[in-house]
Design an enzyme around this catalytic site. Structure first.
Site, PDB file in Angstrom:
ATOM      1  N   ARG A  76     -29.196 -18.356  35.715  1.00 17.20           N
ATOM      2  CA  ARG A  76     -28.157 -17.493  35.151  1.00 17.20           C
ATOM      3  C   ARG A  76     -28.322 -17.600  33.635  1.00 17.20           C
ATOM      4  NH1 ARG A  76     -25.782 -19.185  40.136  1.00 17.20           N
ATOM      5  NH2 ARG A  76     -25.466 -17.281  41.313  1.00 17.20           N
ATOM      6  N   ASP A 107     -25.600  -8.481  42.712  1.00 12.32           N
ATOM      7  CA  ASP A 107     -24.941  -7.385  41.989  1.00 12.32           C
ATOM      8  C   ASP A 107     -24.750  -7.700  40.504  1.00 12.32           C
ATOM      9  OD1 ASP A 107     -23.023  -9.314  42.774  1.00 12.32           O
ATOM     10  OD2 ASP A 107     -21.414  -7.872  42.383  1.00 12.32           O
ATOM     11  N   THR A 130     -30.139 -11.899  48.059  1.00 14.77           N
ATOM     12  CA  THR A 130     -28.957 -12.762  48.178  1.00 14.77           C
ATOM     13  C   THR A 130     -28.747 -13.128  49.641  1.00 14.77           C
ATOM     14  OG1 THR A 130     -26.540 -12.727  48.203  1.00 14.77           O
ATOM     15  CG2 THR A 130     -27.593 -10.620  47.920  1.00 14.77           C
ATOM     16  N   ASP A 132     -25.985 -13.747  50.956  1.00 13.00           N
ATOM     17  CA  ASP A 132     -24.630 -13.387  51.412  1.00 13.00           C
ATOM     18  C   ASP A 132     -24.524 -12.008  52.063  1.00 13.00           C
ATOM     19  OD1 ASP A 132     -23.463 -15.768  50.659  1.00 13.00           O
ATOM     20  OD2 ASP A 132     -23.159 -15.117  48.595  1.00 13.00           O
ATOM     21  N   ASP A 134     -23.879  -9.177  50.811  1.00  9.34           N
ATOM     22  CA  ASP A 134     -22.608  -8.581  50.404  1.00  9.34           C
ATOM     23  C   ASP A 134     -22.781  -7.487  49.360  1.00  9.34           C
ATOM     24  OD1 ASP A 134     -23.459 -10.246  48.418  1.00  9.34           O
ATOM     25  OD2 ASP A 134     -21.515 -11.160  48.026  1.00  9.34           O
ATOM     26  N   ARG A 176     -18.811 -17.388  49.608  1.00  9.75           N
ATOM     27  CA  ARG A 176     -17.597 -17.509  48.789  1.00  9.75           C
ATOM     28  C   ARG A 176     -16.746 -16.252  48.880  1.00  9.75           C
ATOM     29  NH1 ARG A 176     -19.576 -21.090  44.133  1.00  9.75           N
ATOM     30  NH2 ARG A 176     -21.285 -19.697  44.387  1.00  9.75           N
TER      31      ARG A 176
HETATM   32  P1  ADP Z   1     -26.084 -12.470  41.004  1.00  7.58           P
HETATM   33  O1  ADP Z   1     -27.139 -11.567  40.488  1.00  7.58           O
HETATM   34  O2  ADP Z   1     -26.590 -13.385  42.077  1.00  7.58           O
HETATM   35  O3  ADP Z   1     -24.815 -11.723  41.370  1.00  7.58           O
HETATM   36  P2  ADP Z   1     -24.826 -13.438  38.547  1.00  7.58           P
HETATM   37  O4  ADP Z   1     -23.588 -12.626  38.718  1.00  7.58           O
HETATM   38  O5  ADP Z   1     -24.670 -14.842  38.118  1.00  7.58           O
HETATM   39  O6  ADP Z   1     -25.736 -13.503  39.838  1.00  7.58           O
HETATM   40  O7  ADP Z   1     -25.743 -12.688  37.466  1.00  7.58           O
HETATM   41  C1  ADP Z   1     -27.010 -13.204  37.111  1.00  7.58           C
HETATM   42  C2  ADP Z   1     -27.273 -12.957  35.646  1.00  7.58           C
HETATM   43  O8  ADP Z   1     -27.261 -11.552  35.382  1.00  7.58           O
HETATM   44  C3  ADP Z   1     -26.261 -13.535  34.685  1.00  7.58           C
HETATM   45  O9  ADP Z   1     -26.469 -14.906  34.411  1.00  7.58           O
HETATM   46  C4  ADP Z   1     -26.485 -12.706  33.437  1.00  7.58           C
HETATM   47  O10 ADP Z   1     -27.620 -13.148  32.750  1.00  7.58           O
HETATM   48  C5  ADP Z   1     -26.807 -11.335  34.043  1.00  7.58           C
HETATM   49  N1  ADP Z   1     -25.597 -10.484  34.064  1.00  7.58           N
HETATM   50  C6  ADP Z   1     -24.627 -10.439  35.004  1.00  7.58           C
HETATM   51  N2  ADP Z   1     -23.673  -9.548  34.685  1.00  7.58           N
HETATM   52  C7  ADP Z   1     -24.041  -9.014  33.494  1.00  7.58           C
HETATM   53  C8  ADP Z   1     -23.477  -8.036  32.620  1.00  7.58           C
HETATM   54  N3  ADP Z   1     -22.326  -7.414  32.914  1.00  7.58           N
HETATM   55  N4  ADP Z   1     -24.147  -7.754  31.477  1.00  7.58           N
HETATM   56  C9  ADP Z   1     -25.306  -8.362  31.167  1.00  7.58           C
HETATM   57  N5  ADP Z   1     -25.875  -9.289  31.957  1.00  7.58           N
HETATM   58  C10 ADP Z   1     -25.266  -9.620  33.094  1.00  7.58           C
END
Ligand code: ADP
Length: 327
Positions: A76, A107, A130, A132, A134, A176
């Protein structure tokens, strides 16, 4: 006229999931098939910001289709949430001439990709990685099938010991915000009850049915709990049940991170390969800023800015099946 793409980057972002390697392999080899130069970005957006990017060739993805985790690692990245971080990322891509990106993630990663692409005009294609399941816009996500099969294998083993000792087990699985792992693995292992974030937990019903089963000397009960279920997870539920029915032998097992690892199933390798292939085709065809899903066994493309966590109602019939089969 549409700009011709000649160099692409691939990265994994957010939580890891089994099948990401199969997906990276598909992106790299499809890219090379089309005579593109392909770069691997390490640790998600972090690698873009910190310039940790390396060229990939067909050999660099040899012998990984069967491996869990991701050879590109994932992370992240808080810096990417800020404009300055994204600008740095853009400059690092530009200096290598990278003009298209494939992002394997959830997402959140897709939202990041959309923002980046709006600001810097680098087309991005998302692939749903992912466990999940979801994300709306796809019937499958890369990793779900493996995670659910890992859960099933573990729950089967726990049932053996539960049966030997006439014990009840509460087993917590990942999820979650989504109960798909719980629901699928619970039905597949004959769980007596399945608690998921999408449904209100009826604690009185659970207690009544346990008392009724105790009367009939049905002592082996398996309850599957998704970690985001409203009662507070397996430990809380166990405390409550022990309090209300002290005669019951209750044990808790939290499956945890084993659900993320391991060799991907055939299904996950297959969808990862198909999605990876189509991601590159999308970039070449000019179908930009979408994520690639599979719906009714056909490729499905959803704009990245519409990528949302699936808030789909759980199929009531599935919950009815759980009740009927768990008598
Ligand atoms: P996932 O992709 O599994 O849902 P995260 O929600 O943690 O995981 O998002 C992964 C990474 O994507 C974040 O650490 C960040 O670097 C980037 N990211 C998420 N949301 C945004 C956003 N609104 N704007 C810019 N980068 C984002």
């Amino acid at each position: 006229m549409q700009k011709k793409i000649s160099r692409i980057g691939v990265l994994c972002s957010g939580g890891d999931s089994p099948g990401m390697n199969a997906c990276i392999r598909a992106v790299v080899r499809t890219g090379i098939y089309h005579e593109l130069e392909v770069f691997g970005v390490m640790r998600g957006y972090m690698g873009m910001v910190e310039d940790d990017i390396k060229p990939m060739d067909t050999r660099s993805v040899a012998n990984i289709i069967q491996r869990g985790g991701t050879i590109l690692k994932t992370a992240r990245c808080m810096e990417f949430m800020e404009y300055d971080g994204r600008k740095k990322a853009y400059e690092n891509l530009r200096k290598r001439g990278i003009d298209g990106l494939v992002i394997i993630g959830g997402d959140g990663s897709f939202r990041g990709a959309q923002t980046f692409s709006n600001e810097f005009d680098i087309p991005c294609i998302g692939l749903p990685g992912t466990i999940d399941k979801d994300i709306a816009g796809t019937d499958f996500t890369i990793g779900f099938d493996t995670a659910v099969n890992t859960a099933v294998e573990a729950i089967d083993k726990i049932r053996d010991t539960a049966d030997a000792h006439d014990r009840m087990f509460i087993i917590e699985v990942m999820g979650r915000d989504a109960g798909y792992i719980a629901l699928h693995s619970g039905i597949a292992t004959g769980a007596e009850n399945i608690l998921i974030p999408e449904k209100k937990t009826d604690i009185n019903y659970i207690i009544e049915s346990l008392l009724e089963k105790e009367k009939r000397k049905k002592l082996v009960n398996i309850i599957i709990v998704a970690e985001g279920e409203e009662f507070g997870g397996a430990n809380e539920l166990s405390k409550f049940i022990k309090n209300r029915i002290p005669s019951l032998e209750v044990r808790v097992a939290i499956l945890g991170h084993i659900q993320r690892g391991g060799s991907p199933t055939c299904m996950d390798r297959l969808i990862a390969s198909r999605m990876g292939y189509h991601a590159v085709e999308c970039l070449l065809e000019g179908r930009h800023n979408v994520f690639v899903g599979i719906v009714n066994n056909k490729m499905n493309y959803t704009p990245l800015n519409e990528a949302v966590k699936k808030k789909q109602r759980i199929n009531e019939e599935w919950m009815k099946i759980v009740k009927i089969l768990a008598t």
